[in-house]
Design an enzyme around this catalytic site. Structure first.
Site: not given
Ligand SMILES: [Zn+2]
Length: 229
Positions: A24, A99, A138, A172, A183
């Protein structure tokens, strides 16, 4: 059409919606560079209002320093002040706001007071299962920072960095499949009602955000470009 109640043809009001990892921020920057739009994010506006010491800024500062959440009322006052600035007469991209449906309705009222309305709410659409693979795969070399991916860009020799020969790889902690899925779920739960709100309004545009970054950018530019007069 320039009777003071209509938006100039080259100045659409856009809402950009997309889950974490959908690119985004990158795409918003592309629209800013390509069309000269102003990008409005709540965080930036609040920081600027605090720095400028406006009444709403001072209110926000007190709340944030106390570790609280800035109320909708304060955010909307800051936003109203921002919209009154001359550069906001052009095209606008809202990023991270609204939101909630309540915020969307309040934004409509603020825009209507300035003779404007939301022209397009653009939803960057992802395939959740593929996003989980993409993000959770990743890893980077701890020594040189070279980026890799389990499926899309593995090291030539397992566990060894192609670039520097390092053997310590980092992932991470919040990029596990479970946290990525959580998420995405949170995003869909929060954004679903907003998507419905703009869909009923007839301004929802869905853009496939799973492909190549330039292809996504081109698709986005098509729905986010200046409105024909
Ligand atoms: Zn390395």
């Amino acid at each position: 059409m320039m009777d003071g109640t209509r938006t100039p043809a080259d100045a659409p009001v856009l809402i950009l919606l997309g889950p974490p990892g959908a690119g985004k921020g990158t795409q918003a920057r592309m629209l800013v560079e390509r069309f000269g739009y102003i990008q409005l994010s709540t965080g930036d506006m609040l920081r600027a209002a605090v720095a400028a010491g406006t009444p709403a800024g001072l209110e926000a500062k007190a709340v944030m320093e106390a570790g609280g959440l800035v109320s909708d009322r304060t955010v909307l006052t800051v936003l109203g002040d921002r919209l009154a600035q001359p550069d906001c007469a052009g095209g606008l991209i809202f990023d991270g706001f609204p939101r909630t449906v309540a915020q969307a309705e309040a934004l409509d009222a603020l825009l209507a007071a300035r003779g404007r309305e939301v022209d397009a709410a653009i939803s960057l659409e992802v395939d959740d299962a593929r996003m989980v693979v993409r993000i959770s795969g990743r890893f980077t070399c701890a020594a040189c920072g070279e980026g890799y991916h389990d499926d899309f860009k593995p090291t030539a020799k397992p566990g060894t960095c192609d670039a520097c020969g390092g053997t310590e790889m980092k992932r991470r902690a919040d990029d596990t499949p479970k946290t990525v899925m959580a998420r995405l779920d949170a995003y869909h739960r929060q954004t679903g009602p907003l998507i419905d709100f703009y869909d009923r309004r007839g301004v929802l545009k869905r853009v496939d955000a799973m492909g190549d970054i330039d292809v996504i950018g081109a698709a986005l530019a098509k729905v986010a470009g200046p409105i024909p007069a």
